[in-house]
Scaffold this active site. Structure first.
Site, short mmCIF file in Angstrom:
data_model
loop_
_atom_site.label_atom_id
_atom_site.label_comp_id
_atom_site.label_asym_id
_atom_site.label_seq_id
_atom_site.Cartn_x
_atom_site.Cartn_y
_atom_site.Cartn_z
N GLU A 67 58.42 54.07 -16.97
CA GLU A 67 57.86 52.74 -17.16
C GLU A 67 57.23 52.51 -18.54
O GLU A 67 57.34 51.44 -19.11
CB GLU A 67 56.81 52.44 -16.08
N SER A 344 90.10 39.39 10.91
CA SER A 344 90.79 38.10 10.88
C SER A 344 89.88 36.92 10.56
O SER A 344 90.37 35.80 10.39
CB SER A 344 91.48 37.86 12.23
#
Length: 803
Positions: A67, A344
């Site tokens: 950081e 489908s």
């Protein structure tokens, strides 16, 4: 310099004050439902606070390495890092790269909005310098490690702070963490939900390894230690969690994800007002359906389900069902995070929708269901292993035929099909392949599928599914998160696909999802296992991996997935009960949310016309006046493309020819015979009527044969007969009658010799055959036997008027 200084101070003078309470504890964020009522508060969750002295050096080094490596050197702003970010922003645009220090992140998460604007960055830097002046580095780091948001784990809810994360993810105290565990937690704040190791193990492991590399680079650990830690699977030491008791948790997860997309923001401490799309009643019902087993009875504990319910017109998510039995699922959200093959359910999106959009196909478009192979040579089969020949695309979709769907996508082109799907929020990794036409790709979530289907019900307008409408920050700044509508298709396409999907529910594979009184369009979906998986887990015949149902009314859209988190020899869908679950869940939810609401049918646009077509005609033709009613289907066409040619298949029937009549004086029988073309006899019957002495015509029989015998003719009567050809299934379509007349002669009494004693009851003077007659000339039936010695039927049962 003077102008710059004036501008700087003009901007930072509006910066909020350094509120110590907000720095240490933060302000919780309040969540409001669609009606403006507060339903949750994020930031009040369980926390384990640690002081700076309780932070292990291992964790401190991991955080600093990833950081802010110069944390202990700068005064709140890292000038070197800032210069690099400025260059990147000039080259790639403002916001391309950040330069926030740990101090700046504490400031931003405590007081400011996450927008990447020059004003916010200047205020952030100003407050960071002031924070460094007021607090020590150790105090600032303590604020950071206790405030950061680290995603959600079920037993802890939403996790804040590294100590809580150690308990939630590993079941350990902070000082018990190993190197690879500390590195994972340190890397999560950049994107907590995306680096959650339970939900996204691959991304989490990649991020952890970046932290380990940086720790080695900056001398906090050796390269050897870093490589050793990288080899440990990220899920190896994660702990199993228990059910989260918080209501609406799946919905709140999505809210946090959407807010986090604004930028670096800690929702638990930012004091936000988050206005959402939640319908509490719908959410409660969805959770009850999935968890209680009272409404829908799930046959197995391990079977999972995910559901997203949204407003068809706006894309606003009303409820999310993230899964069942969370203690098993470990908090994974099956409604928003899964990436499964859609089966489908993709056919309206990737096959028929694009074909109607680009090729102007009608819902009647004829297509042949026949044996088919991919370009690779692999054969494709339908769900029932059969082929049904020529049919309309409406029938093909309703019965979920695979071959017609693949042909439709091939006809429109894979590229255009993919572009159509992309506009509906369904994206692909690379080019669209043939197998994608029937759902052969990963992956789709219920949320994505619901968003795509809702566009069909919304006249072709796509709204990205979302849970947040706006966010209000502590300084009263508002940000709208409502997505802009996208015109995904023509209104005609949306309506015609919708009407085809209505057939899925009324007469196709989705019948059990129907709700009485509701206009529902929808599609079923099933995904199968590949041969390798079937063999590995000994999958029984009929076993499948996933079952889907997605559908919508003009008001609501819902997509439901059911299946197992992991496939084993026991965990796969097999029974008919399991295969029906998705439709059951859909029906229950749709019925509940539609109660008391007037739901109109889908409105037909003026660009679409409904036309009666003679069934089976290809290209489509209009029915003639003689076409049987059961051979006429009504289908939708785009205006201007409807058929104009009239079919001649069922023209007026030809009249019979060669009509002859003969009277047998001895038997009192009238025999009628006629001719009819052999190639036109299929489905044709002949109606015979008789008139006596110019009286009214009365039917005496309808036969398939080319003749008829009438018994008991009245002597000296004048008989007129008509023979009319007509269709057996449509008696309205008939030929002109053929007519013939005969006068029956007076009966001549023959002299009969009577021989005394010769009374043999076993003798049949009428010449009847024992065993009856079959109407084919094998004897003179008994009057009810459909024939005599010429094989003609006998017209009986009607008494003609006598003179």
């Amino acid at each position: 310099m003077v102008a710059g200084g004036v501008t700087f101070f003009a901007v930072v003078k509006d910066a909020p004050p350094l509120d110590e309470a907000l720095l240490k504890d933060g302000a919780s964020s309040k969540l409001f439902d669609k009606d403006g009522n507060k339903f949750a508060e994020v930031g009040l969750e369980k926390r384990t606070h640690v002081t700076y002295q309780e932070i292990p050096k291992l964790m401190e080094h991991a955080i600093i390495a990833v950081e802010d490596v110069r944390f202990y050197e700068h005064n709140g702003i890292d000038v070197k890092r800032l210069v690099g970010a400025v260059i990147a922003n000039v080259q790639d645009g403002f916001g391309a790269e950040g330069a926030s220090t740990i101090t700046q992140q504490v400031v931003k998460n405590s007081f400011l909005t996450p927008e990447k604007t020059i004003e916010r960055k200047l205020q952030e830097q100003w407050l960071a310098v002031r924070l460094e002046q007021k607090y020590s580095k150790e105090q600032i780091l303590e604020m950071y490690v206790n405030k950061i948001y680290l995603s959600k784990v079920n037993s802890y809810g939403h996790v804040y702070g590294v100590a809580t994360a150690a308990e939630a993810y590993y079941g350990k105290k902070l000082n018990e963490l190993e190197l690879h565990e500390a590195a994972l937690i340190a890397g999560m704040p950049q994107s907590p939900n995306n680096y959650n190791p339970f939900n996204h193990p691959e991304a989490a492991e990649k991020r952890r390894n970046i932290v380990l590399t940086l720790m080695a680079k900056h001398g906090f650990i050796s390269n050897e230690d870093a490589e050793k830690a990288k080899k440990i699977p990220v899920q190896e030491s994660l702990v199993q969690t228990t059910k989260d008791p918080n209501p609406y948790d799946a919905f709140i997860d999505q809210v946090i994800k959407e807010v986090s997309e604004l930028g670096d923001i800690d929702i638990s401490t930012a004091g936000l007002e988050i206005h959402t799309t939640l319908d509490p009643a719908a959410q409660t019902h969805v959770e009850k359906v999935l968890e209680s087993n009272e409404i829908v009875k799930f046959p197995e504990t391990e079977i999972q389900a995910g559901i997203v319910l949204l407003d068809t017109q706006t894309g606003e998510i009303r409820a999310i069902g993230g899964g069942r039995n969370s203690e098993v699922a470990r908090g994974f959200n099956f409604a928003t995070a899964i990436e499964r093959q859609p089966g489908s359910t993709i056919k309206p999106i990737l096959d028929y929708g694009p074909a109607i959009e680009h090729l102007q196909w009608p819902t009647y478009q004829q297509i042949v269901d026949e044996p088919y192979k991919y370009a690779s040579g692999q054969s494709v089969r339908n769900h029932d292993g059969k082929f049904k020949g020529q049919m309309s695309i409406r029938e093909a979709l309703a019965d979920s035929r695979n071959i017609p769907a693949i042909k439709a996508m091939k006809e429109v082109g894979a590229e255009r099909a993919g572009e159509f799907a992309e506009k509906l929020g369904i994206s692909f990794k690379g080019a669209v392949q043939e197998s994608y036409a029937i759902g052969g790709f990963d992956g789709v979530s219920p949320m994505q599928l619901a968003g795509a289907f809702s566009a069909f019900g919304n006249r072709g307008q796509y709204n990205k599914p979302h849970t947040v409408t706006k966010v209000v920050f502590m300084d009263d700044t508002e940000i709208s998160l409502k997505p802009e509508p996208v015109k995904a298709m023509k209104e005609s396409t949306a309506f015609m696909v919708t009407d085809m999907m209505k057939s899925v529910v009324t007469s196709g594979t989705g019948r059990s999802a129907a709700v009485s009184g509701l206009p529902i369009a929808g599609k079923t979906g099933t995904t199968n296992f590949d041969a390798k998986t079937k063999e590995k887990f000994n999958i029984k015949s009929g076993g499948v991996r996933d079952i889907w149902f997605a559908g919508y009314t003009p008001l609501y859209t819902a997509a439901v997935w059911t299946g197992y988190e992991e496939t084993t020899e026991e965990n796969y869908i097999l029974s008919s009960k399991e295969k029906a679950l998705a439709k059951e869940v859909f029906r229950s939810v749709m019925e509940e949310v539609s109660k008391g609401k007037e739901t109109p049918d889908f409105k037909k646009p003026s660009s679409v016309v409904l036309v009666g077509v003679e069934k089976g005609s290809n290209p489509p033709k209009l029915p003639s006046e003689y076409t049987p009613k059961d051979q006429i289907v009504k289908e939708y066409f785009i205006k201007g493309t409807e058929p104009t040619e009239v079919s001649e298949t069922y023209n007026k029937l030809d009249a019979v020819s060669g009509l002859t009549i003969n009277y047998d004086n001895e038997k009192g029988e009238v025999t009628l015979k006629w001719d009819y073309p052999e190639d036109k006899r299929e489905g044709i019957v002949f109606e015979v009527q008789a008139s006596v002495d110019e009286g009214p015509f009365t039917p005496i029989g309808t036969v398939k044969e080319l003749g008829l015998i009438m018994k008991d003719a009245i002597p000296e009567a004048i008989y007129t007969f008509t023979v009319t050809a007509l269709r057996e299934e449509d008696s309205e379509n008939r030929s002109d009658p053929a007519q013939i007349t005969i006068t029956i002669p007076a009966k001549i009494e023959d002299e009969i010799d009577i021989i005394p004693g010769d009374d043999d009851d076993n003798e049949d003077d009428g010449g009847e055959d024992d065993g009856g007659d079959d109407g084919n000339g094998n004897g003179n039936g008994d009057g009810n036997g459909q024939g005599n010695d010429n094989g003609l039927p006998i017209g009986i049962g009607v008494v003609l008027p006598k003179r």
